[in-house]
Design a protein around this motif. Structure first.
Motif, PDB file in Angstrom:
ATOM      1  N   MET A  51       0.827  -1.152   0.000  1.00 53.57           N
ATOM      2  CA  MET A  51       0.000   0.000   0.000  1.00 53.57           C
ATOM      3  C   MET A  51       0.892   1.242   0.000  1.00 53.57           C
ATOM      4  SD  MET A  51      -2.816   0.626   2.830  1.00 53.57           S
ATOM      5  CE  MET A  51      -4.371   0.994   2.244  1.00 53.57           C
ATOM      6  N   ARG A  52       0.677   2.095  -0.949  1.00 48.98           N
ATOM      7  CA  ARG A  52       1.484   3.306  -1.072  1.00 48.98           C
ATOM      8  C   ARG A  52       0.756   4.475  -0.438  1.00 48.98           C
ATOM      9  NH1 ARG A  52       4.020   4.283  -6.777  1.00 48.98           N
ATOM     10  NH2 ARG A  52       4.603   6.072  -5.562  1.00 48.98           N
ATOM     11  N   ARG A  53       1.567   5.326   0.180  1.00 46.78           N
ATOM     12  CA  ARG A  53       0.990   6.531   0.745  1.00 46.78           C
ATOM     13  C   ARG A  53       1.093   7.671  -0.254  1.00 46.78           C
ATOM     14  NH1 ARG A  53       2.980   7.070   6.968  1.00 46.78           N
ATOM     15  NH2 ARG A  53       1.980   5.205   7.701  1.00 46.78           N
ATOM     16  N   ALA A  54       0.149   8.483  -0.218  1.00 42.97           N
ATOM     17  CA  ALA A  54       0.186   9.662  -1.083  1.00 42.97           C
ATOM     18  C   ALA A  54       1.106  10.706  -0.449  1.00 42.97           C
ATOM     19  CB  ALA A  54      -1.213  10.233  -1.251  1.00 42.97           C
ATOM     20  N   PRO A  55       1.880  11.438  -1.267  1.00 44.38           N
ATOM     21  CA  PRO A  55       2.737  12.470  -0.694  1.00 44.38           C
ATOM     22  C   PRO A  55       1.922  13.550  -0.008  1.00 44.38           C
ATOM     23  CG  PRO A  55       2.751  12.547  -3.108  1.00 44.38           C
ATOM     24  CD  PRO A  55       1.955  11.362  -2.709  1.00 44.38           C
ATOM     25  N   ARG A  56       2.496  14.050   1.075  1.00 47.91           N
ATOM     26  CA  ARG A  56       1.808  15.092   1.838  1.00 47.91           C
ATOM     27  C   ARG A  56       1.889  16.415   1.106  1.00 47.91           C
ATOM     28  NH1 ARG A  56       3.720  14.745   7.972  1.00 47.91           N
ATOM     29  NH2 ARG A  56       3.106  16.912   7.776  1.00 47.91           N
ATOM     30  N   ALA A  57       0.853  17.110   1.134  1.00 42.74           N
ATOM     31  CA  ALA A  57       0.838  18.433   0.514  1.00 42.74           C
ATOM     32  C   ALA A  57       1.397  19.438   1.506  1.00 42.74           C
ATOM     33  CB  ALA A  57      -0.586  18.813   0.130  1.00 42.74           C
ATOM     34  N   ALA A  58       2.215  20.358   1.001  1.00 39.18           N
ATOM     35  CA  ALA A  58       2.775  21.400   1.854  1.00 39.18           C
ATOM     36  C   ALA A  58       1.726  22.473   2.045  1.00 39.18           C
ATOM     37  CB  ALA A  58       4.025  21.975   1.224  1.00 39.18           C
ATOM     38  N   GLY A  59       1.048  22.378   3.122  1.00 44.62           N
ATOM     39  CA  GLY A  59      -0.003  23.341   3.410  1.00 44.62           C
ATOM     40  C   GLY A  59       0.414  24.249   4.553  1.00 44.62           C
ATOM     41  N   PRO A  60      -0.512  24.874   5.161  1.00 44.88           N
ATOM     42  CA  PRO A  60      -0.179  25.792   6.251  1.00 44.88           C
ATOM     43  C   PRO A  60       0.415  25.084   7.456  1.00 44.88           C
ATOM     44  CG  PRO A  60      -2.582  25.611   5.970  1.00 44.88           C
ATOM     45  CD  PRO A  60      -1.933  24.843   4.855  1.00 44.88           C
ATOM     46  N   HIS A  61       0.186  23.794   7.583  1.00 43.93           N
ATOM     47  CA  HIS A  61       0.730  23.059   8.724  1.00 43.93           C
ATOM     48  C   HIS A  61       1.877  22.140   8.319  1.00 43.93           C
ATOM     49  CE1 HIS A  61      -2.483  24.572  11.197  1.00 43.93           C
ATOM     50  NE2 HIS A  61      -3.363  24.161  10.303  1.00 43.93           N
ATOM     51  N   GLY A  62       2.373  22.225   7.105  1.00 45.76           N
ATOM     52  CA  GLY A  62       3.463  21.370   6.639  1.00 45.76           C
ATOM     53  C   GLY A  62       4.799  21.839   7.209  1.00 45.76           C
ATOM     54  N   ASP A  63       5.797  20.967   7.154  1.00 53.69           N
ATOM     55  CA  ASP A  63       7.120  21.312   7.674  1.00 53.69           C
ATOM     56  C   ASP A  63       8.110  21.573   6.548  1.00 53.69           C
ATOM     57  OD1 ASP A  63       7.313  18.753   6.797  1.00 53.69           O
ATOM     58  OD2 ASP A  63       8.027  17.920   8.679  1.00 53.69           O
ATOM     59  N   SER A  64       7.634  22.001   5.435  1.00 55.73           N
ATOM     60  CA  SER A  64       8.497  22.308   4.303  1.00 55.73           C
ATOM     61  C   SER A  64       9.406  23.484   4.653  1.00 55.73           C
ATOM     62  CB  SER A  64       7.636  22.662   3.087  1.00 55.73           C
ATOM     63  OG  SER A  64       8.467  23.069   2.024  1.00 55.73           O
ATOM     64  N   GLY A  65      10.725  23.294   4.504  1.00 56.02           N
ATOM     65  CA  GLY A  65      11.697  24.348   4.794  1.00 56.02           C
ATOM     66  C   GLY A  65      12.168  24.380   6.235  1.00 56.02           C
TER      67      GLY A  65
END
Length: 118
Positions: free
Chosen positions: A1-15
């Motif tokens: 089962m593959r997980r979908a990549p998380r979207a960088a939203g207002p609560h994401g840890d991108s950066g």
């Protein structure tokens, strides 16, 4: 089962890693600089202490001031300042040398006292 990549939203840890690196890198650089300066001061302290002992030994054997200065500078380097004081059969040699450059400079001093053999 593959997980979908998380979207960088207002609560994401991108950066987040970039921000942490930007905060920690100057601290690491300053810490490294402090360690290098402390090591350099420690090595210079050992050199001037050895130079003072060499000068005091030369003076205790009855050498003149020029020979004492030469012996001390041979160990501590040509930039070292050497001062000799003698009284009551004892001679004290003080060797000092600067370490570092600019706003990060220190004077390191070593002394040694010996009995003058007659």
């Amino acid at each position: 089962m593959r997980r979908a990549p998380r979207a960088a939203g207002p609560h994401g840890d991108s950066g987040a890693v970039t921000a942490e690196l930007a905060v920690l890198l100057p601290t690491v650089v300053v810490l490294l600089l402090v360690l290098l300066v402390v090591g350099s001061v420690g090595m210079t302290l050992l050199q001037v202490a050895g130079a003072a002992r060499a000068g005091a030994r030369a003076a205790s054997l009855g050498e003149d001031a020029a020979a004492v200065t030469s012996a001390a500078r041979r160990v501590a380097g040509d930039a070292a300042a050497v001062r000799t004081d003698g009284s009551d059969g004892w001679v004290t040699v003080l060797v000092s040398r600067g370490v570092g450059t600019g706003w990060l400079s220190f004077d390191v001093t070593g002394t040694s006292t010996a009995w003058v053999e007659q």
